[in-house]
Scaffold this motif. Structure first.
Motif, PDB file in Angstrom:
ATOM      1  N   VAL A 104      -4.861   3.979  -1.534  1.00 35.36           N
ATOM      2  CA  VAL A 104      -5.356   2.609  -1.449  1.00 35.36           C
ATOM      3  C   VAL A 104      -5.732   2.258  -0.010  1.00 35.36           C
ATOM      4  N   ALA A 133       0.837  -1.212   0.000  1.00 37.96           N
ATOM      5  CA  ALA A 133       0.000   0.000   0.000  1.00 37.96           C
ATOM      6  C   ALA A 133       0.868   1.258   0.000  1.00 37.96           C
ATOM      7  N   VAL A 151      -5.143  -5.398  -1.323  1.00 35.13           N
ATOM      8  CA  VAL A 151      -4.949  -3.952  -1.464  1.00 35.13           C
ATOM      9  C   VAL A 151      -5.971  -3.453  -2.490  1.00 35.13           C
TER      10      VAL A 151
END
Ligand code: BTN
Length: 272
Positions: free
Chosen positions: A115, A104, A123
């Motif tokens: 995200v 992320a 993710v």
């Protein structure tokens, strides 16, 4: 489609950029592989060193969680596996969550894309209120001999993959950096940033324990605080509110009347 601006994955090109100490110090780059997790497990059983990384340009039998396949077309995405010879068995359950935080952060840094993480380690990009999967992580254990126990963190990130390259049944729920931003990005920069983030988080986790990692994970979580459905491995389904993480990273689900269930494996669906 390959991206002309994107250098092919090569050891030399990766080494020039990579600023890690252990993770990726030994690196195996392949054009084609069945699964980077499968190849790395074979190498781990043959005594490969801690931090060994396998990365491939395509996979013919990419493996996803819960026995699903992972779509792995050539030259567009990142398919990689990292060997962690983690010293303490009790920390192993945090590795999937740690890897998700590393992915992320690197996507945010390199692609400027915001995200979130769906428990345990998907993710997601949230667009029009819907989460679409950008990256997946499959953590597998290798070796039964306690002295040689290790985990493999397999990471797939959809980078320069256009919508047509996804099978039709995945198009509504999956995405890539290209689809979200309209931009092709160099895979090597994202890949090395992700390994650097992974090493930073892993070192910190081994040294100081779980608190800081748990804080970072909670900040990125799209699951905590939501009403969720969970499909358990045996096909059983539960619903409840995702309250928090247990000390080992399990999901604490309140199912009503004050009852809290600890979920260690399963597929979470966010309910509205
Ligand atoms: C998931 O289902 O969300 C997990 C997907 C994990 C895919 C990656 S791609 C690199 C590594 N090798 C595999 O065979 N799987 C993982």
């Amino acid at each position: 489609m390959t991206n002309p601006a994107d250098a092919p994955l090569s050891s030399d090109a990766i080494r020039v950029k990579l600023k890690t100490r252990t993770i990726g110090a030994t690196l195996a780059v392949r054009e084609d592989v069945d699964s980077t997790n499968r190849l790395l497990a074979e190498m781990a059983r043959a005594d490969a060193p801690d931090g060994l990384v396998v990365v491939a340009d395509s996979q013919t039998a990419g493996r996803g969680r819960l026995g699903r396949p992972w779509v792995s077309p050539r030259g567009m995405n990142i398919y990689t596996s990292v060997l962690l010879r983690h010293p303490a068995v009790e920390g192993i359950t945090w590795i999937p969550l740690l890897a998700a935080v590393a992915v992320a952060r690197s996507v945010q840094l390199r692609a400027g894309l915001s995200v979130k993480i769906k428990w345990p380690n998907d993710v997601l990009v949230i667009r029009d209120g819907q989460g679409r999967k950008l990256a997946g992580i499959l953590v597998e254990a290798v070796g039964s001999d306690p002295g040689k126990r290790a985990v493999i963190a397999g990471i797939g990130i959809n980078v320069n993959m256009p919508v047509e390259a996804f099978p039709e049944d995945l198009r509504a729920g999956a995405t890539s950096i290209l689809i979200e931003t309209g931009c092709l990005i160099p895979r090597i920069g994202l890949f090395t940033a992700m390994l650097e983030e992974l090493e930073r988080l892993y070192d910190q986790f081994c040294k100081n324990g779980v608190d800081e990692l748990a804080r970072s994970y909670r900040d990125l979580s799209d699951t905590l605080g939501k009403k969720v459905g969970v499909e358990l491995a045996g096909g059983q389904r539960m619903e409840g509110r995702a309250e928090d993480l247990a000390p080992d990273g399990a999901l604490l689900l309140s199912t009503g009347q004050g009852k809290i269930v600890e979920i260690r494996a399963g597929d979470v669906v966010h309910l509205r």
